[in-house]
Design a protein around this motif. Sequence first.
Motif, PDB file in Angstrom:
ATOM      1  N   ILE A  30     -21.269   6.816  -1.422  1.00 55.34           N
ATOM      2  CA  ILE A  30     -20.367   7.349  -2.460  1.00 55.34           C
ATOM      3  C   ILE A  30     -19.043   7.731  -1.768  1.00 55.34           C
ATOM      4  N   THR A  31     -18.028   7.712  -2.336  1.00 56.31           N
ATOM      5  CA  THR A  31     -16.689   8.223  -1.598  1.00 56.31           C
ATOM      6  C   THR A  31     -15.952   9.227  -2.384  1.00 56.31           C
ATOM      7  N   ALA A  32     -15.058   9.890  -1.508  1.00 50.83           N
ATOM      8  CA  ALA A  32     -14.154  10.855  -2.115  1.00 50.83           C
ATOM      9  C   ALA A  32     -12.980  10.619  -1.499  1.00 50.83           C
ATOM     10  N   GLY A  33     -11.649  11.106  -2.126  1.00 52.67           N
ATOM     11  CA  GLY A  33     -10.292  10.677  -1.548  1.00 52.67           C
ATOM     12  C   GLY A  33      -9.749  12.002  -1.373  1.00 52.67           C
ATOM     13  N   ASP A  34     -10.486  12.979  -1.241  1.00 50.97           N
ATOM     14  CA  ASP A  34      -9.973  14.415  -0.650  1.00 50.97           C
ATOM     15  C   ASP A  34     -10.817  15.312  -0.507  1.00 50.97           C
ATOM     16  N   GLY A  35     -10.328  16.253   0.142  1.00 50.87           N
ATOM     17  CA  GLY A  35     -11.510  17.573   0.935  1.00 50.87           C
ATOM     18  C   GLY A  35     -12.235  17.972  -0.522  1.00 50.87           C
ATOM     19  N   GLU A  36     -11.639  18.438  -1.382  1.00 51.12           N
ATOM     20  CA  GLU A  36     -12.228  19.074  -2.601  1.00 51.12           C
ATOM     21  C   GLU A  36     -13.163  18.347  -3.459  1.00 51.12           C
ATOM     22  N   GLU A  37     -12.912  17.194  -3.647  1.00 51.01           N
ATOM     23  CA  GLU A  37     -13.666  16.044  -4.261  1.00 51.01           C
ATOM     24  C   GLU A  37     -14.967  15.938  -3.325  1.00 51.01           C
ATOM     25  N   GLY A  38     -14.579  15.713  -1.858  1.00 52.49           N
ATOM     26  CA  GLY A  38     -15.848  15.632  -1.040  1.00 52.49           C
ATOM     27  C   GLY A  38     -16.765  16.740  -1.150  1.00 52.49           C
ATOM     28  N   LEU A  39     -16.274  18.104  -1.345  1.00 54.86           N
ATOM     29  CA  LEU A  39     -17.215  19.141  -1.273  1.00 54.86           C
ATOM     30  C   LEU A  39     -17.847  19.095  -2.721  1.00 54.86           C
ATOM     31  N   GLU A  40     -17.403  18.530  -3.687  1.00 52.46           N
ATOM     32  CA  GLU A  40     -18.081  18.575  -5.124  1.00 52.46           C
ATOM     33  C   GLU A  40     -19.068  17.534  -5.059  1.00 52.46           C
ATOM     34  N   LEU A  41     -18.817  16.485  -4.663  1.00 49.94           N
ATOM     35  CA  LEU A  41     -19.745  15.398  -4.492  1.00 49.94           C
ATOM     36  C   LEU A  41     -21.037  15.756  -3.380  1.00 49.94           C
ATOM     37  N   TYR A  42     -20.496  16.306  -2.222  1.00 47.44           N
ATOM     38  CA  TYR A  42     -21.696  16.691  -1.381  1.00 47.44           C
ATOM     39  C   TYR A  42     -22.507  17.872  -1.952  1.00 47.44           C
ATOM     40  N   ALA A  43     -22.010  18.573  -2.877  1.00 49.44           N
ATOM     41  CA  ALA A  43     -22.939  19.780  -3.588  1.00 49.44           C
ATOM     42  C   ALA A  43     -23.805  18.778  -4.500  1.00 49.44           C
ATOM     43  N   LYS A  44     -23.221  17.985  -5.215  1.00 45.71           N
ATOM     44  CA  LYS A  44     -23.745  17.258  -6.306  1.00 45.71           C
ATOM     45  C   LYS A  44     -24.839  16.272  -5.752  1.00 45.71           C
ATOM     46  N   GLU A  45     -24.652  15.390  -4.741  1.00 42.19           N
ATOM     47  CA  GLU A  45     -25.400  14.182  -4.363  1.00 42.19           C
ATOM     48  C   GLU A  45     -26.303  14.593  -3.109  1.00 42.19           C
ATOM     49  N   LYS A  46     -25.953  15.586  -2.245  1.00 44.01           N
ATOM     50  CA  LYS A  46     -26.804  16.104  -1.101  1.00 44.01           C
ATOM     51  C   LYS A  46     -26.943  14.664  -0.483  1.00 44.01           C
ATOM     52  N   PRO A  47     -25.867  14.149   0.027  1.00 46.98           N
ATOM     53  CA  PRO A  47     -25.899  12.899   1.118  1.00 46.98           C
ATOM     54  C   PRO A  47     -26.748  13.242   2.408  1.00 46.98           C
ATOM     55  N   ASN A  48     -27.286  12.275   2.884  1.00 44.08           N
ATOM     56  CA  ASN A  48     -28.007  12.141   4.022  1.00 44.08           C
ATOM     57  C   ASN A  48     -27.217  12.386   5.309  1.00 44.08           C
ATOM     58  N   ASN A  73     -27.097  21.561   7.851  1.00 45.13           N
ATOM     59  CA  ASN A  73     -26.975  21.102   9.377  1.00 45.13           C
ATOM     60  C   ASN A  73     -26.971  19.484   9.119  1.00 45.13           C
ATOM     61  N   VAL A  74     -26.587  18.979   7.886  1.00 46.12           N
ATOM     62  CA  VAL A  74     -26.665  17.668   7.738  1.00 46.12           C
ATOM     63  C   VAL A  74     -25.718  16.612   8.617  1.00 46.12           C
ATOM     64  N   PRO A  75     -25.849  15.848   9.231  1.00 50.33           N
ATOM     65  CA  PRO A  75     -25.148  15.032  10.159  1.00 50.33           C
ATOM     66  C   PRO A  75     -23.854  14.721   9.943  1.00 50.33           C
ATOM     67  N   VAL A  76     -22.682  14.938  10.364  1.00 50.73           N
ATOM     68  CA  VAL A  76     -21.288  14.786  10.024  1.00 50.73           C
ATOM     69  C   VAL A  76     -20.660  14.116  11.086  1.00 50.73           C
ATOM     70  N   ILE A  77     -20.069  13.184  10.875  1.00 54.50           N
ATOM     71  CA  ILE A  77     -19.093  12.179  11.718  1.00 54.50           C
ATOM     72  C   ILE A  77     -17.643  12.250  11.296  1.00 54.50           C
ATOM     73  N   MET A  78     -16.884  12.802  12.444  1.00 55.65           N
ATOM     74  CA  MET A  78     -15.546  12.993  11.858  1.00 55.65           C
ATOM     75  C   MET A  78     -14.696  11.851  12.339  1.00 55.65           C
ATOM     76  N   LEU A  79     -13.731  11.654  11.417  1.00 52.63           N
ATOM     77  CA  LEU A  79     -12.623  10.507  11.677  1.00 52.63           C
ATOM     78  C   LEU A  79     -11.294  11.216  12.064  1.00 52.63           C
ATOM     79  N   THR A  80     -10.746  10.967  13.310  1.00 51.47           N
ATOM     80  CA  THR A  80      -9.525  11.545  13.628  1.00 51.47           C
ATOM     81  C   THR A  80      -8.557  10.535  14.223  1.00 51.47           C
ATOM     82  N   ALA A  81      -7.396  11.052  13.968  1.00 46.05           N
ATOM     83  CA  ALA A  81      -6.141  10.334  14.534  1.00 46.05           C
ATOM     84  C   ALA A  81      -6.340  10.262  16.144  1.00 46.05           C
TER      85      ALA A  81
END
Length: 233
Positions: A30-48, A73-81
């Motif tokens: 599942i994908t989100a285009g900004d931080g707010e949408e990302g948090l909404e999807l995280y809360a709704k979908e509970k990704p691994n 403590n779900v694993p998070v991989i950050m993407l950085t410039a």
Amino acid sequence: MDDKILIVDDEEAIRDIIKFNLKKEGYNVITAGDGEEGLELYAKEKPNLVVLDIMMPKKDGIEVLKEIRQESNVPVIMLTAKEDELDKILGLELGADDYMTKPFSVRELAARIKANLRRVDYHEDEKAEEGEEELIAEGELMIDLKKYEVRKNDEVVDLTIREFELLKFLAQSPDRVFTRQQLLEDVWGYEYYGDIRTVDVTVRRLRAKIEEEGQEERYIITKRGVGYYFKKQ
């Protein structure tokens, strides 16, 4: 494969190519285009697992990570410039499990996702196993290898999976010095191309949780110019 991956990035092309390749690997993406949408999807979908860009509109990746870490403590991989060295370190300080610098290899990202999910699966399998608990008791610390739980003075210490894995690895070989590169390979669990400062930051986070404030190094000791070791009490 039932693992659900959330990709949060404001660049549609990056979201699409990651999604395309991960779906080929069998992931539910599942994908989100900004931080707010990302948090909404995280809360709704509970990704691994979450792949999270830092530079985004509305809420940046650092803010999203902070909110996720307040409850999970779900694993998070950050993407950085490439030039965002401070953001990399800040992300790790706040509990990110890993980071990749843009531009990156989608194949390498897939390998890191697989490694992080494998660690979580192992964690769950360990908790589900029957039999006696395996405990390491040192000083005020009690490390429960079955429950993936650490207690200090009988109070539970809130560690990320990565922090627990690092503590467990060092504590199982007390007084043995490991280089940062060895720790990257053995604890992070795959051939790691990132900055060895990742180890330093994780050690610093871990110390802040298990050492007394203002106390000299007691449990995790720095061997200057070499690496770290767990001191037997």
